[in-house]
Design an enzyme around this catalytic site. Structure first.
Site, PDB file in Angstrom:
ATOM      1  N   GLY A  63       0.650  -1.320   0.057  1.00  0.00           N
ATOM      2  CA  GLY A  63       0.110  -0.052  -0.144  1.00  0.00           C
ATOM      3  C   GLY A  63       0.880   1.293   0.058  1.00  0.00           C
ATOM      4  O   GLY A  63       2.057   1.306  -0.232  1.00  0.00           O
ATOM      5  N   ASN A  64       0.388   2.379   0.202  1.00  0.00           N
ATOM      6  CA  ASN A  64       0.979   3.746   0.239  1.00  0.00           C
ATOM      7  C   ASN A  64       0.154   4.632   1.294  1.00  0.00           C
ATOM      8  O   ASN A  64      -0.921   4.308   1.887  1.00  0.00           O
ATOM      9  CB  ASN A  64       0.859   4.532  -0.959  1.00  0.00           C
ATOM     10  CG  ASN A  64      -0.364   4.647  -1.693  1.00  0.00           C
ATOM     11  OD1 ASN A  64      -1.130   5.513  -1.219  1.00  0.00           O
ATOM     12  ND2 ASN A  64      -0.731   3.959  -2.834  1.00  0.00           N
ATOM     13  N   ARG A  65       0.693   5.845   1.445  1.00  0.00           N
ATOM     14  CA  ARG A  65       0.555   6.768   2.684  1.00  0.00           C
ATOM     15  C   ARG A  65      -0.801   7.645   2.175  1.00  0.00           C
ATOM     16  O   ARG A  65      -1.045   8.470   3.088  1.00  0.00           O
ATOM     17  CB  ARG A  65       1.623   7.271   3.261  1.00  0.00           C
ATOM     18  CG  ARG A  65       2.650   6.264   4.039  1.00  0.00           C
ATOM     19  CD  ARG A  65       3.763   7.343   4.483  1.00  0.00           C
ATOM     20  NE  ARG A  65       4.613   6.728   4.977  1.00  0.00           N
ATOM     21  CZ  ARG A  65       4.838   5.959   6.104  1.00  0.00           C
ATOM     22  NH1 ARG A  65       3.672   5.823   6.893  1.00  0.00           N
ATOM     23  NH2 ARG A  65       5.881   5.221   6.548  1.00  0.00           N
ATOM     24  N   SER A  66      -1.468   7.380   1.118  1.00  0.00           N
ATOM     25  CA  SER A  66      -2.384   8.407   0.804  1.00  0.00           C
ATOM     26  C   SER A  66      -3.607   8.366   1.924  1.00  0.00           C
ATOM     27  O   SER A  66      -3.888   7.174   2.210  1.00  0.00           O
ATOM     28  CB  SER A  66      -2.861   8.035  -0.622  1.00  0.00           C
ATOM     29  OG  SER A  66      -4.026   8.736  -0.886  1.00  0.00           O
TER      30      SER A  66
END
Ligand code: CTP
Ligand code: CA
Length: 237
Positions: free
Chosen positions: A33-36
């Site tokens: 995943g990512n930090r958005s």
């Protein structure tokens, strides 16, 4: 020309907004995943609603709930988001790709949870490229034909960039705008503790038609209003 504050300039229009970060499945319990946080996309959706638009909201993983008054479609992975955006974008007047779409996904998905082995070895995760949803939508629209029919005349992208010795943030943004072919690109400068999960934002809106870049600063709501104003102006040109 300035857009009057509070004007319902998108009355009767449909705007699609994607928001949040995609999660690329690895096994039934794990993902990349990512930090958005989804905050900027949520702010765009609210600004579009305030301007009178009907909003179709395609939500990847977000830290906050979707705003009230939008039609929500959930999307987990980049491939799911691509499918959902294609459905939502047909017949819409504008698309804003605020989602942080993973560039890569695990090449193999296993239905069984990945287990440790007794020999102490660790697995290697092989990645493959995800489709560039934005660029493919623009390309389909430009190609015309049945696949391009009804795709929005205004497509906006977001780019988080860091500058370096060779090129500034805006140089990279300008090149990305050309590569993607969309009508506008909102360029953010990022670094540790900048932009992701924050409530404020500095951004510059770049236009494909060569119009002067528009700098914006302030809260994500301020940036969102500037983006909506820019969409209105592109639509009126
Ligand atoms: N985007 C997309 N599909 C992808 C990756 C990005 O539609 N697979 C969209 C994003 O939603 C955003 C825009 O493209 O609106 C720019 O994303 P960004 O990650 O900055 O661009 P990339 O082309 O992935 O370039 P980079 O290699 O710098 O990450
Ligand atoms: Ca990317």
């Amino acid at each position: 020309s300035a857009v009057p504050a509070g004007a319902r300039q998108l009355e009767g229009r449909t705007v699609v907004v994607t928001a949040g970060g995609t999660r690329e499945p690895l096994d039934p319990v794990r993902f990349l995943g990512n930090r958005s946080s989804g905050k900027q996309g949520i702010a765009i959706a609210r600004a579009a609603l305030e301007a009178g638009a009907a909003v179709r909201f395609v939500a990847a993983h977000m830290d906050e709930p979707a705003p009230e008054g939008v039609e929500v479609t959930r999307a987990g992975s980049a491939l799911e988001l691509q499918h959902a955006v294609l459905e939502a974008a047909r017949g819409a007047d504008a698309l804003v790709m605020a989602a942080a779409v993973a560039d890569f996904r695990p090449a193999d998905y296993t239905d069984a949870k990945i287990k440790k082995t007794d020999d102490g070895d660790a697995p290697t995760i092989r990645l493959v490229r995800n489709p560039d949803i934005l660029a493919e939508l623009v390309a389909a629209r430009e190609a015309g034909g049945p696949d391009g029919a009804g795709l929005p005349p205004i497509i906006a992208g977001f780019a988080a960039e860091t500058g370096d010795g060779d090129s500034s943030v805006l140089d990279y943004g300008r090149r990305k705008l050309e590569r993607k072919g969309c009508e506008l690109l909102v360029v953010n400068e990022v670094g540790v503790d900048r932009t992701f999960g924050q409530d404020t934002n500095d951004a510059t809106i770049l236009f494909r038609d060569g119009s002067e870049p528009v700098p914006t600063a302030g809260s994500k709501d301020d940036v969102a209003r500037a983006v909506v104003d820019a969409i209105v102006r592109v639509g009126n040109r």
